[in-house]
Design a protein around this motif. Structure first.
Motif, PDB file in Angstrom:
ATOM      1  N   SER A  60      -7.616  11.482  -3.380  1.00  0.00           N
ATOM      2  CA  SER A  60      -6.708  12.574  -2.988  1.00  0.00           C
ATOM      3  C   SER A  60      -6.067  12.341  -1.624  1.00  0.00           C
ATOM      4  CB  SER A  60      -7.447  13.921  -2.997  1.00  0.00           C
ATOM      5  OG  SER A  60      -7.974  14.189  -4.273  1.00  0.00           O
ATOM      6  N   THR A  61      -5.704  11.095  -1.340  1.00  0.00           N
ATOM      7  CA  THR A  61      -5.138  10.733  -0.034  1.00  0.00           C
ATOM      8  C   THR A  61      -3.820  10.006  -0.238  1.00  0.00           C
ATOM      9  OG1 THR A  61      -7.365  10.531   0.882  1.00  0.00           O
ATOM     10  CG2 THR A  61      -5.599   9.455   2.111  1.00  0.00           C
ATOM     11  N   THR A  62      -2.844  10.316   0.614  1.00  0.00           N
ATOM     12  CA  THR A  62      -1.552   9.635   0.566  1.00  0.00           C
ATOM     13  C   THR A  62      -1.603   8.378   1.433  1.00  0.00           C
ATOM     14  OG1 THR A  62      -0.360  11.685   0.168  1.00  0.00           O
ATOM     15  CG2 THR A  62       0.926   9.841   1.061  1.00  0.00           C
ATOM     16  N   TYR A  63      -1.158   7.261   0.863  1.00  0.00           N
ATOM     17  CA  TYR A  63      -1.096   5.975   1.557  1.00  0.00           C
ATOM     18  C   TYR A  63       0.352   5.486   1.580  1.00  0.00           C
ATOM     19  CZ  TYR A  63      -6.163   5.610   1.365  1.00  0.00           C
ATOM     20  OH  TYR A  63      -7.502   5.827   1.542  1.00  0.00           O
ATOM     21  N   GLY A  82       6.916   2.486   0.857  1.00  0.00           N
ATOM     22  CA  GLY A  82       6.767   3.547  -0.132  1.00  0.00           C
ATOM     23  C   GLY A  82       5.458   4.269   0.074  1.00  0.00           C
ATOM     24  N   THR A  83       5.182   5.252  -0.754  1.00  0.00           N
ATOM     25  CA  THR A  83       3.914   5.980  -0.682  1.00  0.00           C
ATOM     26  C   THR A  83       3.333   6.149  -2.079  1.00  0.00           C
ATOM     27  OG1 THR A  83       4.941   8.165  -0.881  1.00  0.00           O
ATOM     28  CG2 THR A  83       4.594   7.314   1.355  1.00  0.00           C
ATOM     29  N   PHE A  84       2.030   6.318  -2.127  1.00  0.00           N
ATOM     30  CA  PHE A  84       1.337   6.742  -3.333  1.00  0.00           C
ATOM     31  C   PHE A  84       0.181   7.631  -2.904  1.00  0.00           C
ATOM     32  CE2 PHE A  84      -0.726   2.654  -2.299  1.00  0.00           C
ATOM     33  CZ  PHE A  84      -2.064   3.021  -2.257  1.00  0.00           C
ATOM     34  N   THR A  85      -0.264   8.481  -3.802  1.00  0.00           N
ATOM     35  CA  THR A  85      -1.410   9.342  -3.547  1.00  0.00           C
ATOM     36  C   THR A  85      -2.501   9.017  -4.555  1.00  0.00           C
ATOM     37  OG1 THR A  85       0.011  11.092  -2.678  1.00  0.00           O
ATOM     38  CG2 THR A  85      -2.218  11.735  -3.363  1.00  0.00           C
ATOM     39  N   THR A  86      -3.692   8.733  -4.050  1.00  0.00           N
ATOM     40  CA  THR A  86      -4.809   8.425  -4.943  1.00  0.00           C
ATOM     41  C   THR A  86      -5.206   9.680  -5.723  1.00  0.00           C
ATOM     42  OG1 THR A  86      -6.305   8.809  -3.084  1.00  0.00           O
ATOM     43  CG2 THR A  86      -5.760   6.509  -3.599  1.00  0.00           C
ATOM     44  N   GLN A  87      -5.779   9.454  -6.880  1.00  0.00           N
ATOM     45  CA  GLN A  87      -6.199  10.556  -7.737  1.00  0.00           C
ATOM     46  C   GLN A  87      -7.435  11.243  -7.175  1.00  0.00           C
ATOM     47  OE1 GLN A  87      -6.883   8.900 -11.623  1.00  0.00           O
ATOM     48  NE2 GLN A  87      -4.792   8.172 -11.838  1.00  0.00           N
TER      49      GLN A  87
END
Length: 161
Positions: A60-63, A82-87
């Protein structure tokens, strides 16, 4: 030239993929801010399609991330950040069902052997470690535990054969 950059995050890792217009090395940089700060190991194999796994992430963290590739001549291509957010982490226990001769096992003990069918479902991580006990004391020792794949026949006394 780097293109088609994509990420596929899970709760603790992310797979980052991209393509280059010629065979190139593979490296991804990532971090909790746009300053990044961490990177994957450089893959020096010259490839046109790239895939790296970033592991050890927090759920639940944005990287933030970007990729870098160099061709044989040393020309480097760098993607935009870019960014992604872990589940979210899987905190829900799997649901299980036990059927005896196609009916719920509510009338135990049976006077004759019954065929037991086991099912298990989980919305995130699967049920690879689910075990069921067959001993009457329900102590679930290694000798009395079995997996859904073993499909045992259970007697009235609770032993499998």
């Amino acid at each position: 030239m780097v293109s088609s950059v994509a990420s596929a995050p899970s709760s603790a890792a992310a797979t980052i993929t991209w393509v280059t217009n010629e065979p190139s090395t593979s490296l991804a940089e990532y971090g909790l801010t746009s300053a990044l700060g961490s990177s994957t190991a450089l893959n020096t194999a010259l490839l046109p399609s790239h895939s790296v796994v970033v592991s050890g992430l927090t759920s639940s963290t944005t990287y933030y991330y970007r990729v870098r590739s160099k061709d044989a001549a040393g020309n480097e291509g760098v993607s935009p950040t870019g960014t992604f957010t872990t589940q979210a982490a899987d905190t829900t226990a799997p649901s299980t069902a036990i059927l005896c001769n196609t009916a719920a096992c509510s009338a135990l003990p049976y006077s004759a052997p019954v065929t037991v069918s086991l099912t298990c479902a989980d919305d995130m991580s699967g049920c690879s470690a689910t075990r069921y006990c067959t001993d009457a004391a329900n102590t679930c020792t290694p000798a009395t535990a079995y997996s859904p794949a073993s499909k045992p026949v259970v007697s009235a006394s609770g032993t499998s054969y």
